[in-house]
Design an enzyme around this catalytic site. Structure first.
Site: not given
Ligand SMILES: Nc1ncnc2c1ncn2[C@@H]1O[C@H](COP(=O)(O)OP(=O)(O)OP(=O)(O)O)[C@@H](O)[C@H]1O
Ligand SMILES: O=C([O-])CC(=O)C(=O)O
Ligand SMILES: [Ca+2]
Ligand SMILES: [Mn+2]
Length: 662
Positions: A362, A366, A381
């Site tokens: 996280s 990305k 994701d």
């Protein structure tokens, strides 16, 4: 009087009576017959206000004709199809102790015409019982696959903290929880999952038994049925048609329904008519807590997964990401059974068809880096990698919004418009202009939007086998190079390690960066032992000749506090060089300790930053920090060193040897 610039007294009200001199001015010199006549527009075709309102809304297009004879409900009438659909929803909502499902009816209970339903449906498990309870007498209104416009109206009317921002997004609050609750995520341990899943130290799967799951399920279902209305979304996961999953999400908030509308794949009207029975169902009763007297419960939050029943129950958290990542966990269980690798990664494809994967925990980049104006976005994701290539699991993106700027991330910034859910952001109370720098509610502010809001999205979201695999680590120690080329063993080592750093300052008392290791860059979502996914990744990379890279999107020139985060513009140049193939042709040198191959030059990036030692003024501090991080890697990897990866021990030995040496 009027026009004297001092109209206050003239137009004041005195005990409810309009001041005489206020009225005196309303004079017209026209004849009676001319008053109220406006020939420029034709009058509306309505005699009453109600009639006028009924003109405003056109009936939705009639149900689409069904091609061929495929589909569960292909040969039946529209009315029968509607009945079957309601029956299926009632079955989903059925209490398992009271034998019947609730009386369900489609529509908004607030609409006059909907309150006396002409047709409703009750689901019976066995024979209908005469043992009627109050809950069996009431109707639950079903708001089924509402459109974003309808969901906006529901949210604004009924949910505190819902507002339309200046760019048209729906600002919402997720309540007390503004992030996921991994310590409250439980998985039912039964005969099958006991042997199949990863349990114990490091595993995200905290056990619960079937009975406790049923207690929580009943609690959620009773809560949902006690409401006047619930939202039901029937949607899909996975753009690979052969491995598509039908999911049903039952929730109490328009915010949740719109979030999932954006995040899952949206069915066409025809697909919806043939939806049939879902493969997986989420019961989101997030406003309602779990009962702490219930076995296993350690807080008022519980996110429960039952793979055998193909159900998930959410109690005590309204953070919408639980639904998204709960479904991802399910995919991490189902897909490997079909030899398909599920990945916590972003994915894009170049004009020449070269696919890149972006792995990372996280906040490592990305979404930011897979959203690239020069490439087509496959997804940000969650992906699958199977024999035919890659496919996105989702139908939308979920971007971090903290410090978001139009200049640095234009495509994400522009995606925040009508239909987008903006979670926990702060905005000007009058202009509704969002202040993306404001962390008053949380640092984890988020935007959820359909993937087609990114102008160069690749639809359908599938692509060929990846050419580049990019591992993103946000290193707050500032010792990992901005980019390095990995061999296969190193790739596996870093994939299993899943390193990133939490920066100091976000948690009180944290004075220095904290290393986090999360296997497969997503330990919170994996279901099997990390080495299973790692072996599949190694096999696929080898078979398809993919090159792997480690990219540090974190600090340079010192650790958090003294150094700086690597400029997004520089990271983008590095990524460009990976995509174009030019980086593969660069000259490389090997680093100390981690043994990483680093390029001596990358176009558009100052060469001196490519070797992190150059950026530190205090070389001794650099050496110490490097060894400290290497030590953390080593300690973390100890638990994996004894696992067999692949067919024999050869790969495992190579992987262990690919770690830092000091
Ligand atoms: N050099 C950099 N490279 C990438 N991102 C950077 C960089 N510098 C700052 N950032 C910021 O870091 C954040 C990366 O977040 P992003 O949404 O891409 O995370 P993610 O990997 O998609 O995480 P999640 O899985 O939680 O969605 C963004 O806010 C981005 O602006
Ligand atoms: O699930 C979330 O809250 C956001 C996300 O993508 C992640 O954490 O990987
Ligand atoms: Ca993201
Ligand atoms: Mn994620």
């Amino acid at each position: 009087m009027a026009g004297n610039g001092n109209g206050h007294e003239e137009f004041s009200f005195n005990n409810g009576v309009v001041a005489r001199n206020g009225l005196a001015k309303v004079q017209t010199h026209k004849k009676q017959s001319e008053i109220c006549h406006d020939d420029s527009t034709t009058p509306v075709k309505a005699q009453t206000i109600d009639e006028l309102h009924s003109l405003q809304k056109k009936k939705s297009a009639p149900t689409t004709p069904i091609k061929g004879s495929e589909g569960a409900f292909a040969t039946i009438s529209d009315e029968e199809r509607q009945q079957l659909q309601l029956q299926s929803i009632s079955a989903s909502l059925a209490s398992l102790t009271r034998e019947t499902g609730p009386k369900v009816v489609k529509g908004d209970p607030a609409r006059k015409t909907d309150t006396t339903p002409k047709s409703h449906v009750t689901h019976h498990h066995f024979t209908p019982t005469l043992n009627i309870s109050d809950s069996a007498l009431k109707f639950t209104h079903i708001l089924y696959n509402l459109s974003p416009g309808e969901l906006y109206e529901q949210a604004i009317k009924y949910e505190h903290g819902s507002f339309i921002t200046s760019s048209g997004a729906l600002a919402t609050l997720s309540g007390a929880k503004t992030g996921r609750s991994p310590r409250d995520k439980r998985v039912v341990k039964d005969e099958t999952t006991e042997v199949e899943l990863w349990w114990g130290k490091g595993s995200p799967n905290i056990e619960m038994d079937e009975h406790t799951f049923m207690v929580n399920r009943e609690r959620a279902v009773d809560y949902l049925n006690s409401l006047d209305k619930v939202f039901v979304n029937d949607q899909f996961l996975n753009w690979d048609p052969e491995n598509r999953l039908k999911v049903r999400i039952v929730s109490a908030r328009a915010y949740h329904s719109l979030f999932m509308h954006n995040m899952c794949i949206r069915p066409t009207p025809e697909e919806l008519e043939n939806f049939g029975t879902p493969d997986f169902t989420i019961y989101n009763a997030g406003q309602f807590p779990c009962n702490r007297f219930t076995h296993y419960m350690t807080s008022s939050t519980s996110v429960d997964l039952n793979l055998a029943r193909r159900e998930m129950v959410i109690l005590g958290t309204q953070y919408a990401g639980e639904m998204k990542k709960g479904l991802f966990s399910v995919m991490h269980y189902l897909m490997p059974k079909r030899q398909i690798l599920s990945l916590h990664s972003g994915c894009n494809i170049g004009k020449d068809g070269d696919v890149a994967l972006f792995f990372g925990l996280s906040g490592t980049g990305k979404t930011t880096l897979s959203t690239d104006h020069n490439r087509y976005l496959i997804g940000d994701d969650e992906h699958c990698w199977g024999d035919n290539g890659v496919s996105n699991i989702e139908g939308g993106c979920y971007a971090k919004c903290i410090d978001l700027s139009r200049e640095k991330e234009p495509d994400i910034f522009n995606a925040i418009k009508f239909g987008t859910v903006l979670e926990n952001v702060v905005f000007d109370e009058h202009t509704r202009e969002v202040d993306y720098t404001d962390k008053s509610v949380t640092e984890n502010t988020r935007a959820s939007y359909p993937i087609e809001y990114i102008p160069n999205a690749k639809l359908p979201c599938v692509g060929p086998h990846p050419k580049n695999v990019i591992l993103l680590a946000c290193d707050a120690f500032g010792v990992l190079p901005p980019v390095s080329k990995l061999n296969l063993a190193q790739t596996m080592y870093h994939f299993i390690s899943g390193y990133t750093a939490l920066v100091a300052g976000t948690e009180e008392g944290v004075k220095e960066p904290q290393a986090t290791f999360s296997a497969c860059f997503g330990a919170a979502f994996i279901m099997l032992h990390p080495t299973k996914y790692a072996a599949m990744l190694a096999e696929k990379m080898q078979k398809h000749g993919a090159t792997a890279w480690l990219v540090n999107t974190g600090w340079s020139g010192g650790s958090y506090g003294s150094g700086k985060r690597i400029k997004l513009a520089h990271t983008r140049k590095i990524i460009d060089a990976i995509h174009s193939g030019s980086l593969l042709k660069a000259n490389y040198k090997k680093t100390q300790v981690f043994g990483l191959e680093i390029p001596t030059e990358v176009e558009g990036v100052p060469s001196e930053i490519l070797d992190p030692v150059n950026t530190w003024t205090d070389k001794k501090a650099y050496d110490e920090t490097l060894l400290k991080l290497a030590g953390l890697f080593k300690k973390n990897f100890e638990v994996f060193a004894n696992y067999k990866i692949g067919k024999d021990n050869k790969l495992t030995e190579e992987i262990v040897a690919a770690g830092p040496i000091f």
